[in-house]
Scaffold this motif. Structure first.
Motif, PDB file in Angstrom:
ATOM      1  N   VAL A 194       0.843  -1.200   0.000  1.00  0.00           N
ATOM      2  CA  VAL A 194       0.000   0.000   0.000  1.00  0.00           C
ATOM      3  C   VAL A 194       0.881   1.254   0.000  1.00  0.00           C
ATOM      4  N   ALA A 250       1.925   1.960  -3.412  1.00  0.00           N
ATOM      5  CA  ALA A 250       0.793   2.518  -4.167  1.00  0.00           C
ATOM      6  C   ALA A 250       0.649   4.006  -3.865  1.00  0.00           C
ATOM      7  N   GLU A 263       3.303   5.942  -5.651  1.00  0.00           N
ATOM      8  CA  GLU A 263       3.095   5.996  -7.089  1.00  0.00           C
ATOM      9  C   GLU A 263       1.920   6.886  -7.483  1.00  0.00           C
ATOM     10  N   ASN A 264       0.852   6.839  -6.738  1.00  0.00           N
ATOM     11  CA  ASN A 264      -0.343   7.587  -7.126  1.00  0.00           C
ATOM     12  C   ASN A 264      -1.291   7.653  -5.934  1.00  0.00           C
ATOM     13  N   PRO A 274      -3.834   9.740  -5.070  1.00  0.00           N
ATOM     14  CA  PRO A 274      -5.292   9.827  -5.278  1.00  0.00           C
ATOM     15  C   PRO A 274      -5.897   8.486  -5.682  1.00  0.00           C
ATOM     16  N   ARG A 275      -5.162   7.724  -6.478  1.00  0.00           N
ATOM     17  CA  ARG A 275      -5.682   6.429  -6.892  1.00  0.00           C
ATOM     18  C   ARG A 275      -5.795   5.498  -5.691  1.00  0.00           C
ATOM     19  N   ALA A 276      -4.777   5.513  -4.830  1.00  0.00           N
ATOM     20  CA  ALA A 276      -4.834   4.674  -3.635  1.00  0.00           C
ATOM     21  C   ALA A 276      -6.048   5.060  -2.791  1.00  0.00           C
ATOM     22  N   THR A 277      -6.301   6.357  -2.681  1.00  0.00           N
ATOM     23  CA  THR A 277      -7.475   6.812  -1.938  1.00  0.00           C
ATOM     24  C   THR A 277      -8.749   6.302  -2.585  1.00  0.00           C
ATOM     25  N   SER A 278      -8.791   6.386  -3.911  1.00  0.00           N
ATOM     26  CA  SER A 278     -10.019   5.993  -4.598  1.00  0.00           C
ATOM     27  C   SER A 278     -10.272   4.498  -4.484  1.00  0.00           C
ATOM     28  N   LEU A 279      -9.241   3.733  -4.122  1.00  0.00           N
ATOM     29  CA  LEU A 279      -9.454   2.304  -3.895  1.00  0.00           C
ATOM     30  C   LEU A 279      -9.915   2.048  -2.466  1.00  0.00           C
ATOM     31  N   GLY A 280     -10.017   3.109  -1.686  1.00  0.00           N
ATOM     32  CA  GLY A 280     -10.561   2.958  -0.339  1.00  0.00           C
ATOM     33  C   GLY A 280      -9.515   2.945   0.764  1.00  0.00           C
ATOM     34  N   TYR A 281      -8.260   3.277   0.434  1.00  0.00           N
ATOM     35  CA  TYR A 281      -7.228   3.322   1.469  1.00  0.00           C
ATOM     36  C   TYR A 281      -7.159   4.710   2.083  1.00  0.00           C
ATOM     37  N   ARG A 282      -7.171   4.758   3.407  1.00  0.00           N
ATOM     38  CA  ARG A 282      -6.984   6.044   4.074  1.00  0.00           C
ATOM     39  C   ARG A 282      -5.499   6.333   4.126  1.00  0.00           C
TER      40      ARG A 282
END
Ligand SMILES: Nc1ncnc2c1ncn2[C@@H]1O[C@H](COP(=O)(O)OP(=O)(O)OP(=O)(O)O)[C@@H](O)[C@H]1O
Ligand SMILES: [Mg+2]
Lengths: 250, 337
Positions: B210, B213, B216-217, B219-227
């Motif tokens: 994580v 992730a 690397e990106n 906002p994308r990690a956030t959009s996958l549901g990671y805080r």
């Protein structure tokens, strides 16, 4: 036909006095593919950013599955099953395609705070990740770094990653922008296959894609809803034609 | 995030030029084959060198190497540039020195306390800094570390300008005296290797996945549901814990804890070591620590020229060897070290 899954009322976002999204009231029915179209700068991405909580609305409310989500955090909204993609392709470039998808599958374990455990435990998701990559036509690229994939394949990878979360509703921001013809066809086929049991709200400039896929179309210009209806109705609307003259991206 | 994007460009370039195929090692603790060999060589050197080289010098290298590895965990794997890592190193150093000197604690307990100090301080300062991105994060860590510096300057327990001096080396488990250089050397070597392996495990854990992730990106990690803030804060705290351990160990070796350890130039030094060795590579910080420490030792007779040389090397690195020594050399042989 079915119930409303997402509903906004009076949704507004201002940037230093400039109103990018203006009192937008949108209803998306469950199980449909709903298109949001409009010229550049109409406020489509800003609207998406508010739905996914990346931007706070200046005013207005958002309800998802009957629940007010206006004050939630982006990660919470994602966990409720409303997952977005980005206008600019969003992959993890130095991770392999497999690892990209696995990062979404990994969400099923809950929060991965276990820094003491070996990543070997993630192997249990490998089969499912391979299956998803197969579904989007990326079988050959399982071990390739995502950053080295072509643009169209990056978008496909992004969709596979989003699908891995099995979201009830997907927000796709221009999934076919910048793609070659074949890539566009592949994505359209893909969206047709994955729509089962889901709701999709997508921004799309390519009107033939919209025509072939979408049940309902909402036209946004200068932050306001200009027209709404099915393709036949919307495309004959003189105001829509006027707004689109010279700005069409067919 | 300007900083992480710069790191990414470098890795991009590496990926573009050499397209290294990362072998997915099965069992070797997440090491690839080359990494496992490099690790074996490193262990061998750690064991053999004290018979040839001055052990106190080597211990200094190992303490700084651990410090740099801890720093690299953030910059290399989360994309966070901390300009205030001296605060955690220095506070660890003070607490270990003080508890050994005044409470007569045994070495391992005092070092652990140093680590816990780093952890606690890291949790608080990290919580304050983590919401900011890129350069703002770097600036806030610098500002907070300056506050820690002035606290240490004023607080009575640190001994102000004098520091805490004549700290005994104590003993291991209250049994084995550590006064001889060769006795404490093995403790230092153990702490370093354990810390190194720990970091490697963190990087190759579900959590580390994580983190990458996020690097690397985000906002994308956030959009996958990671805080993502939570992950960054935990990574920050882990890094500060290890920095505290490194500081505490160093205090025991030299029997002294001073303001130098919390000074911002110490923060700069760890940035230099990591950059020089190669950020985002697991062996880079170790090599960087060796080179910088050696330079300081052997150029000490030239006084201020050490700083000038360091500055010049820093600039050369940024201009020509952006992947650092290990990244560049590894690139020649297409090895991922
Ligand atoms: N962070 C921001 N600060 C200031 N203005 C912004 C910001 N984000 C968007 N805008 C403005 O809001 C308007 C709507 O932008 P938005 O990106 O939502 O348009 P869009 O419909 O997605 O356009 P496109 O088709 O080009 O993607 C634009 O005029 C843009 O300049
Ligand atoms: Mg847009």
């Amino acid at each position: 036909m079915s119930d409303t899954i997402l509903e906004t009322t009076g949704l507004t976002r201002e940037f230093q006095g400039f109103v990018a999204v203006n009192e937008v009231a949108l209803r998306v029915r469950e199980g449909t593919i709903h298109a949001l179209i409009g010229p550049n700068g109409a406020g489509k991405t800003t609207f998406f950013n508010m739905l996914s909580k990346f931007l706070a609305p200046t005013r207005g409310t958002i309800r998802f599955k009957g629940r007010d989500i206006t004050s939630l955090k982006p990660a919470q909204v994602a966990r409720l099953g409303l997952v977005r993609s980005f206008q600019i392709s969003a992959v993890f470039p130095h991770l392999t395609a497999l690892e990209n998808v696995r990062l979404a599958l990994q969400r099923a374990r809950g929060a991965s705070f276990d820094f003491w455990r070996s990543e070997q435990v993630l192997r249990e998701y490998d089969d499912r990740a391979r299956q998803l990559l197969f579904d989007v036509g990326l079988t050959e690229y399982v071990e390739t770094s995502a950053g080295l994939l072509s643009y169209g394949r990056k978008r496909a990878l992004e969709i596979a990653t989003t699908l891995a979360l099995d979201p009830e509703m997907m927000l796709l921001d221009e999934p076919t922008a910048g793609m070659t013809h074949e890539d566009v066809d592949r994505i359209v086929e893909l969206i047709k296959r994955i729509r089962q049991g889901r709701t999709i709200l997508m921004v799309e400039h390519n009107l033939s894609v919209v025509e072939g896929l979408c049940d309902t179309i909402t036209v946004l210009t200068r932050g306001r809803i200009l027209a709404e209806g099915d393709y036949a109705t919307v495309s004959k609307n003189p105001e829509v034609i006027a707004a689109y003259l010279g700005t069409e991206h067919a | 995030m300007s900083i992480s994007s710069r790191t990414q460009t470098d890795i991009d370039r590496a990926a573009g030029e050499a397209a290294p195929v990362v072998p997915k090692a099965g069992s070797m603790f997440g090491f690839s084959r080359t990494q496992a060999i490099a690790f074996a060589i490193m262990v061998l050197l750690v064991v053999l060198c004290p018979w040839v080289l001055y052990p106190v010098f080597l211990m200094k290298v190992l303490c700084f190497a651990l410090f740099a590895c801890a720093f690299n965990l953030l910059i290399g794997y989360v994309g966070l540039l901390s300009f205030g890592h001296a605060a955690f190193f220095g506070m660890g150093s003070y607490i270990t020195a003080w508890t050994v000197k005044h409470w007569g604690l045994s070495a391992e307990v005092a070092i652990i306390l140093g680590g816990l100090t780093g952890a606690a301080l890291g949790l608080v300062l990290g919580w304050l800094a983590i919401r900011r991105q890129g350069l703002y994060f770097a600036m806030i860590t610098l500002a907070l570390a300056q506050m820690v510096y002035f606290f240490c300057l004023q607080a009575p327990f640190t001994g102000g300008e004098d520091g805490i001096q004549q700290v005994p080396r104590s003993s291991l488990f209250g049994l084995l005296p550590l006064d001889r250089d060769m006795a404490i050397y093995w403790l230092v070597a153990f702490v370093f290797l354990a810390g190194f392996l720990f970091i490697h495990r963190v990087v190759h854990s579900p959590f580390g996945q994580v983190l990458k992730a996020i690097r690397e990106n985000e906002p994308r990690a956030t959009s996958l549901g990671y805080r993502t803030d939570d992950y960054k804060l935990i990574a920050f705290t882990l890094s500060c814990t290890l920095a505290g351990i490194a500081g505490g160990t160093k205090a025991l070796v030299f029997g002294i804890a001073t303001l130098t350890d919390v000074h911002y130039s110490m923060s700069g030094e760890v940035v230099l070591m990591t950059l020089l060795g190669g950020l985002g590579t697991i062996f880079g910080p170790v090599v960087g620590a060796l080179v910088v420490t050696a330079m300081e030792n052997y150029l000490a007779q030239f006084g201020a020229w050490v700083t000038v040389t360091q500055g010049a090397i820093f600039i050369l690195c940024v201009l020509f060897f952006r992947k650092g020594i290990v990244g560049t050399v590894g690139g020649w042989f297409r090895l991922e070290l």
